[in-house]
Enzyme design. Structure first.
Site, PDB file in Angstrom:
ATOM      1  N   ASP A 150      29.597 -33.580   1.345  1.00  0.00           N
ATOM      2  CA  ASP A 150      28.755 -32.583   1.986  1.00  0.00           C
ATOM      3  C   ASP A 150      28.625 -32.896   3.479  1.00  0.00           C
ATOM      4  O   ASP A 150      28.111 -33.951   3.862  1.00  0.00           O
ATOM      5  CB  ASP A 150      27.389 -32.619   1.301  1.00  0.00           C
ATOM      6  CG  ASP A 150      26.490 -31.504   1.776  1.00  0.00           C
ATOM      7  OD1 ASP A 150      26.936 -30.349   1.753  1.00  0.00           O
ATOM      8  OD2 ASP A 150      25.355 -31.789   2.183  1.00  0.00           O
ATOM      9  N   THR A 180      28.597 -25.988   6.651  1.00  0.00           N
ATOM     10  CA  THR A 180      28.340 -26.962   7.717  1.00  0.00           C
ATOM     11  C   THR A 180      29.630 -27.611   8.201  1.00  0.00           C
ATOM     12  O   THR A 180      29.816 -27.789   9.406  1.00  0.00           O
ATOM     13  CB  THR A 180      27.382 -28.076   7.243  1.00  0.00           C
ATOM     14  OG1 THR A 180      27.882 -28.626   6.029  1.00  0.00           O
ATOM     15  CG2 THR A 180      26.006 -27.533   7.006  1.00  0.00           C
ATOM     16  N   THR A 181      30.509 -27.935   7.274  1.00  0.00           N
ATOM     17  CA  THR A 181      31.752 -28.582   7.693  1.00  0.00           C
ATOM     18  C   THR A 181      32.582 -27.617   8.526  1.00  0.00           C
ATOM     19  O   THR A 181      33.168 -27.998   9.545  1.00  0.00           O
ATOM     20  CB  THR A 181      32.561 -29.037   6.459  1.00  0.00           C
ATOM     21  OG1 THR A 181      31.669 -29.662   5.547  1.00  0.00           O
ATOM     22  CG2 THR A 181      33.639 -30.015   6.843  1.00  0.00           C
TER      23      THR A 181
HETATM   24  P1  ADP Z   1      31.516 -26.195   4.200  1.00  0.00           P
HETATM   25  O1  ADP Z   1      30.581 -27.326   4.470  1.00  0.00           O
HETATM   26  O2  ADP Z   1      31.978 -25.562   5.464  1.00  0.00           O
HETATM   27  O3  ADP Z   1      30.995 -25.220   3.206  1.00  0.00           O
HETATM   28  P2  ADP Z   1      33.367 -26.957   2.149  1.00  0.00           P
HETATM   29  O4  ADP Z   1      33.935 -28.326   1.964  1.00  0.00           O
HETATM   30  O5  ADP Z   1      32.376 -26.477   1.172  1.00  0.00           O
HETATM   31  O6  ADP Z   1      32.814 -26.886   3.609  1.00  0.00           O
HETATM   32  O7  ADP Z   1      34.599 -25.960   2.200  1.00  0.00           O
HETATM   33  C1  ADP Z   1      34.431 -24.583   2.410  1.00  0.00           C
HETATM   34  C2  ADP Z   1      35.765 -23.941   2.595  1.00  0.00           C
HETATM   35  O8  ADP Z   1      36.566 -24.124   1.423  1.00  0.00           O
HETATM   36  C3  ADP Z   1      35.647 -22.438   2.806  1.00  0.00           C
HETATM   37  O9  ADP Z   1      36.475 -22.065   3.856  1.00  0.00           O
HETATM   38  C4  ADP Z   1      36.137 -21.874   1.487  1.00  0.00           C
HETATM   39  O10 ADP Z   1      36.712 -20.592   1.624  1.00  0.00           O
HETATM   40  C5  ADP Z   1      37.162 -22.889   1.096  1.00  0.00           C
HETATM   41  N1  ADP Z   1      37.521 -22.833  -0.320  1.00  0.00           N
HETATM   42  C6  ADP Z   1      36.735 -22.884  -1.410  1.00  0.00           C
HETATM   43  N2  ADP Z   1      37.469 -22.763  -2.550  1.00  0.00           N
HETATM   44  C7  ADP Z   1      38.756 -22.654  -2.156  1.00  0.00           C
HETATM   45  C8  ADP Z   1      40.015 -22.509  -2.824  1.00  0.00           C
HETATM   46  N3  ADP Z   1      40.093 -22.453  -4.150  1.00  0.00           N
HETATM   47  N4  ADP Z   1      41.110 -22.423  -2.059  1.00  0.00           N
HETATM   48  C9  ADP Z   1      41.055 -22.501  -0.727  1.00  0.00           C
HETATM   49  N5  ADP Z   1      39.919 -22.633  -0.046  1.00  0.00           N
HETATM   50  C10 ADP Z   1      38.784 -22.707  -0.737  1.00  0.00           C
END
Ligand code: ADP
Ligand code: MG
Length: 558
Positions: free
Chosen positions: A66, A99-100
């Site tokens: 996270d 956030t990331t």
């Molecule tokens: P954040 O803190 O920004 O939410 P995450 O590590 O949760 O970071 O990653 C979010 C990103 O991962 C988003 O751009 C989302 O669209 C992408 N994402 C989630 N599931 C998938 C998937 N199955 N394939 C590709 N990207 C994905």
């Protein structure tokens, strides 16, 4: 003051130890510090992102994926790097997820800005161009987002799952996504103006170790993980009158602390009796109100416990403040501070059910429209349950955003590539240096699909080429699905995120980058090149003292 304004010229008085860095070198210094932070979280982006193990100064360990948690635990003592941490916090507060993304985009904006500065483009032009691009991009998010009904269960579940994919919750995401959607819907109400309001304050998340995440559940009402203070107390109550008390059921501390000098044993006996009488009186007051259960935020004296048990009243002590505030809504009570002024109107009504195995009481409001649900998250150990909780909290936020705002986007970098294309078109219509900054902004957005690919071990250059081609062909929802490894319509594949979080990530990232770029002068009370342990010298000292590199806390990160 007057000295600093002499002859209308600002004057800065530096102490002996003070150091100063100006213009280019100040900017380079700041940009590299901020980028270092951004790069440290970039590898966690997306479902295939790696976890980080964080070790705090006391040796405590957190394993997480996270973004905001990583940044908060990093204990950074560099003022510019801290600005990046603040972006993450703003993003977390406003949207609860993304956030990331926000931090990675901010880092990339700064990297591309540095190239513009090297071409002697003034920071002001870069900042202006970034602002224009950010505003335009947010408008375009509205264009490409898809409207959803607040009760569209399928999409809501997809939103929850997308946010949980790749987190510690992954393994149980089907069950947890259902619970998250049920929970968020249970605390949604249709407002008079036709909008839907989701108030997550009425949803409480409790964590319990010792069993499997598969045993997580959503309960009506609240749960209190306390044992009765006395074994002879009732444990299951129907339609009970409930008192929430935030003062102790003890004799005033200060009275106990005062020294009593006793000259003969009778005096001591008197003193004890007097104390007991006071406690008895408190319990009488409670009993006279018709209370069946008292939940006390503070301690309950042994004697008072005994008296309560004799009256057949259930007593729980040291109940968490946040829990008290939640139960207040569940049972419709007022939190009482002073028993002398308490009335029956302050009491709530509800039932208590004891779960001996879990060591919990389930508390349900008696009122038809009593609000409040509790999501009980279970996991084998503290570490597991903490990471599940972080994942579930993000999912709750995005589902709540989606219910309230009703618009979503395809994930997997699809919006970023689409927005980048639209921004490049927009840049063509802008003249001057700002055009270059808008193009740099467009390039920066593509850090999202690149990082998603990199982190999944997929070639990021090929991916970006494919993605750009698909978007040029008009497929606005083409993204990288890292689960299939394909560039495809991610919306149809169920990779869905709320538009609100994306819009917020764009503005958080732009704001952070601009803040860093605006600084052209660093005046430090200490030494710029070391950690700055020495005493702060003159005025104008920057917070945190030393500006050289990252603080020691980073060393704990792997
Ligand atoms: P954040 O803190 O920004 O939410 P995450 O590590 O949760 O970071 O990653 C979010 C990103 O991962 C988003 O751009 C989302 O669209 C992408 N994402 C989630 N599931 C998938 C998937 N199955 N394939 C590709 N990207 C994905
Ligand atoms: Mg996320």
């Amino acid at each position: 003051m007057s000295q600093q304004q002499m002859q209308g010229q600002p004057m800065i008085i530096l102490g002996d130890d003070a150091q100063r860095m100006k213009d280019k070198s100040a900017q380079e210094h700041n940009i590299s510090a901020a980028r270092a932070v951004a790069e440290s979280v970039r590898s966690t982006l997306g479902p295939k992102g790696m976890d980080k193990m964080l070790v705090d100064s006391l040796g405590g360990i957190t394993v997480t994926n996270d973004g905001v948690t990583i940044l908060e635990e990093m204990d950074i003592d560099n003022p510019t790097a801290e600005m990046i941490v603040e972006v993450a916090q703003t993003q977390e507060d406003e949207a609860g997820d993304g956030t990331t993304t926000a931090v990675a985009v901010a880092g990339e904006l700064l990297k591309n800005a540095e190239e513009l500065l090297d071409q002697d483009i003034h920071p002001t032009s870069v900042i202006r161009g970034f602002d224009m691009a950010s505003e335009k991009a947010r408008e375009e998010v509205d264009e490409i987002s898809v409207e959803v009904d607040s009760d569209d269960r399928e999409v809501l579940t997809q939103v929850a799952k997308t946010s949980m994919t790749g987190k510690g919750v992954e393994q149980h995401k089907d069950l947890l996504a259902d619970l998250v959607v049920d929970g968020a819907q249970a605390v949604s109400v249709d407002a008079d103006d036709g909008s839907t309001v989701v108030d997550l304050a009425y949803l409480r998340v409790e964590t319990q170790t010792g069993s499997s995440a598969a045993d997580s559940e959503l309960l009506e009402g609240g749960a209190v993980d306390k044992d009765p203070v006395h074994e002879d107390m009732p444990t299951d109550l129907e339609d009970a009158s409930i008192l929430l008390l935030d003062s102790p059921l003890e004799v005033d501390e200060t009275e106990v602390d005062t020294q009593v000098s006793v000259t003969d044993p009778d005096q001591l006996q008197d003193f004890i009796e007097q104390e007991e009488a006071q406690l008895q009186e408190m319990v009488d007051q409670i009993a006279d109100l018709g209370v069946d259960a008292v939940l006390c935020q503070k301690g309950i004296d042994d004697m008072a416990e005994h008296y309560l048990a004799k009256e057949g009243i259930l007593g729980l002590s040291r109940v968490k403040k946040s829990q008290m505030q939640f139960l207040r809504e569940v049972v419709g009570a007022t939190i009482v501070s002073d028993l002398d002024t308490a009335t029956e109107d302050d009491l709530g009504r509800g039932s208590f059910t004891r779960d001996e195995d879990e060591g919990l009481f389930y508390v349900e409001g008696a009122d038809e429209d009593s609000h409040g649900v509790t999501l009980v998250l279970r996991g084998s150990t503290e570490h597991v349950v903490d990471e599940i909780e972080r994942g579930v909290n993000d999912a709750l936020d995005v589902v709540a955003d989606t219910i309230a705002q009703g618009s979503v986007l395809a994930g997997g970098g699809a919006p970023e590539v689409e927005l980048a294309g639209r921004l490049r078109d927009y840049a063509d219509s802008v003249s001057g240096r700002e055009q270059l900054a808008i193009e740099a902004f467009a390039d920066s957005l593509e850090v999202v699909p690149r990082a998603l690919a990199d982190n999944a071990g997929i070639d990021s250059i090929d991916t970006l080429v494919d993605l750009r081609a698909a978007h040029e062909d008009g497929d606005t929802q083409a993204g990288l699905n890292v689960l299939s490894g394909q560039v495809e319509n991610t919306f149809d594949a169920g990779v869905v995120e709320p538009a609100f979080a994306k819009r917020q990530a764009l503005s958080s990232a732009t704001e952070a980058a601009s803040l860093v770029l605006k600084i052209d002068d660093i005046i430090s009370a200490g030494d710029l090149s070391t950690e700055g342990e020495e005493d702060a010298g003159g005025p104008g000292g920057a917070p945190g003292g030393g500006m050289g590199g990252m603080g020691g806390g980073m060393g704990g990160m792997m």
